[in-house]
Design an enzyme around this catalytic site. Structure first.
Site, PDB file in Angstrom:
ATOM      1  N   LYS A   1       0.802  -1.223   0.000  1.00  0.00           N
ATOM      2  CA  LYS A   1       0.000   0.000   0.000  1.00  0.00           C
ATOM      3  C   LYS A   1       0.834   1.273   0.000  1.00  0.00           C
ATOM      4  CE  LYS A   1      -3.974  -1.903  -0.314  1.00  0.00           C
ATOM      5  NZ  LYS A   1      -4.869  -1.663  -1.448  1.00  0.00           N
TER       6      LYS A   1
HETATM    7  N1  PMP Z   1      -3.492  -8.020   1.307  1.00  0.00           N
HETATM    8  C1  PMP Z   1      -3.548  -7.079   2.261  1.00  0.00           C
HETATM    9  C2  PMP Z   1      -2.982  -7.395   3.592  1.00  0.00           C
HETATM   10  C3  PMP Z   1      -4.156  -5.842   1.998  1.00  0.00           C
HETATM   11  O1  PMP Z   1      -4.219  -4.914   2.956  1.00  0.00           O
HETATM   12  C4  PMP Z   1      -4.698  -5.611   0.718  1.00  0.00           C
HETATM   13  C5  PMP Z   1      -5.374  -4.312   0.434  1.00  0.00           C
HETATM   14  N2  PMP Z   1      -6.691  -4.172   0.900  1.00  0.00           N
HETATM   15  C6  PMP Z   1      -4.634  -6.621  -0.248  1.00  0.00           C
HETATM   16  C7  PMP Z   1      -4.009  -7.812   0.085  1.00  0.00           C
HETATM   17  C8  PMP Z   1      -5.248  -6.491  -1.611  1.00  0.00           C
HETATM   18  O2  PMP Z   1      -4.612  -5.545  -2.430  1.00  0.00           O
HETATM   19  P1  PMP Z   1      -5.483  -4.659  -3.424  1.00  0.00           P
HETATM   20  O3  PMP Z   1      -6.304  -3.732  -2.589  1.00  0.00           O
HETATM   21  O4  PMP Z   1      -4.504  -3.960  -4.277  1.00  0.00           O
HETATM   22  O5  PMP Z   1      -6.376  -5.583  -4.207  1.00  0.00           O
END
Ligand code: PMP
Length: 332
Positions: free
Chosen positions: A48
């Protein structure tokens, strides 16, 4: 330019360029070779950092984000940590609406990082005024000189991964990648990375990971937003109870769902077999990879990249706690 050579002006210069590490033991019984893109090496310990920095830099360039502004967001924790970290360095105030499913560790981390945290119930519909989406919108409306990051519906979420994660994986694998396995939450990672990789080689398969209790897989397969699919589940950051526009469903070849229990054990197995202390969704990605392998998605020539989104330290009171595992009925 070698990262970490010389002096960085701030911690933000260390975002991205995460390592790729070959998996050995955990995937030893599967056909093909397997590599983890380990996002815990970002300074905020998750993928993130990439989107938070990209969206804030873009808002600054467009003049939307001015000195002393407030950054508002809905977050399961990781985006919040990244935004809070960037806010400290750049001098912004950070207000976060967080689901009550997020671990206590994550919430304490956000507070430690100077963010104002509003805890909202996870098990209400997305359009309920108590949901973390609606709470964030209300805070944004009420707070002068504020910017709503809106990661679920922000094109820049996809773009951040299109510009960084995708090219890094292409370069690190020297174009040999055949399959990418990615946890889908907002969908920014899978869509941006998948788009870049498919542009380089359209035969690369983009394999999504979803949770039982989420609507994404069914929506991908049928186009139907089926609220009957929605059930409470424990994995944080994976799956959704709404359809985010930050997910480009056309790019994704297939979705596979994983259970809370299997993903938790897979995360523990990554630690024990590879020595990589990763988060819950890294376990989900490994579990899904095993399920895809059982369905003969891979052969001996497959070059499979798994994205491990975050660090294990955020789950000490969850999957890495035996008492939590027992409470869930996962351990005897
Ligand atoms: N794994 C974790 C621990 C996350 O915080 C997130 C984000 N919500 C994701 C996977 C998924 O990533 P994305 O939001 O880019 O689909």
């Amino acid at each position: 330019m070698i990262k970490n050579k010389g002096i960085n002006k701030s911690i933000l210069e260390l975002v991205g360029e995460t390592p790729m590490i070959q998996l050995s033991t955990i995937t030893a019984n599967l056909k093909g070779s397997y590599y983890a893109k380990v996002e815990a090496f970002n300074p905020g310990h998750s993928s993130k950092d990439r989107i938070a920095l990209h969206i804030i830099n873009d808002a600054e360039k467009k003049g939307i984000l001015k000195k002393g502004a407030t950054i508002v967001e809905t977050t399961s924790g990781n985006t919040g940590f990244s935004l809070a970290m960037i806010s400290i360095v750049k001098g912004y105030k950070c207000i976060l609406a967080v689901s009550d499913k997020s671990s206590e560790d994550k919430i304490n981390l956000l507070k430690t990082m100077g963010a104002e945290v509003h805890i909202c119930p996870a098990n209400v519909p997305a359009d309920d005024p108590r949901s973390y989406y609606e709470v964030a919108k209300t805070i944004h409306k009420k707070t002068k000189n504020s910017v709503y990051i809106n990661q679920y519906f922000n094109e820049l979420n996809i773009e951040a991964h299109y510009r960084t994660t995708g090219p890094e994986i292409w370069e690190q694998t020297q174009g040999k990648i055949t399959h990418l396995v990615v946890a889908s939450g907002t969908g920014g990672t899978i869509s941006g990375t998948g788009k870049y990789l498919k542009e380089q080689n359209p035969t690369i398969k983009i394999l999504g990971v979803d949770a039982f209790g989420s609507v994404l897989k069914k929506f991908h397969e049928t186009g139907e937003f089926d609220t009957n699919e929605i059930k409470p589940y424990k994995i944080e950051g994976l799956g959704k109870t709404l359809i985010p526009t930050a997910t480009d469903f056309d790019l994704i070849d297939v979705y596979e769902k994983v259970s809370d229990k299997d993903a938790a054990f897979a995360a523990r197995e990554i630690v024990k077999t590879e020595g990589m202390f990763c988060g819950y969704t890294s376990g989900a990605v490994v579990q899904a990879t095993k399920q895809y392998a059982a369905m003969n998605f891979f052969d001996k020539d497959s070059f499979v990249v798994l994205i491990f989104p975050d660090h294990g330290s955020r789950y000490m009171n969850k999957i890495y706690s035996d008492s939590w595992m027992k409470e869930q009925g996962f351990l005897d």
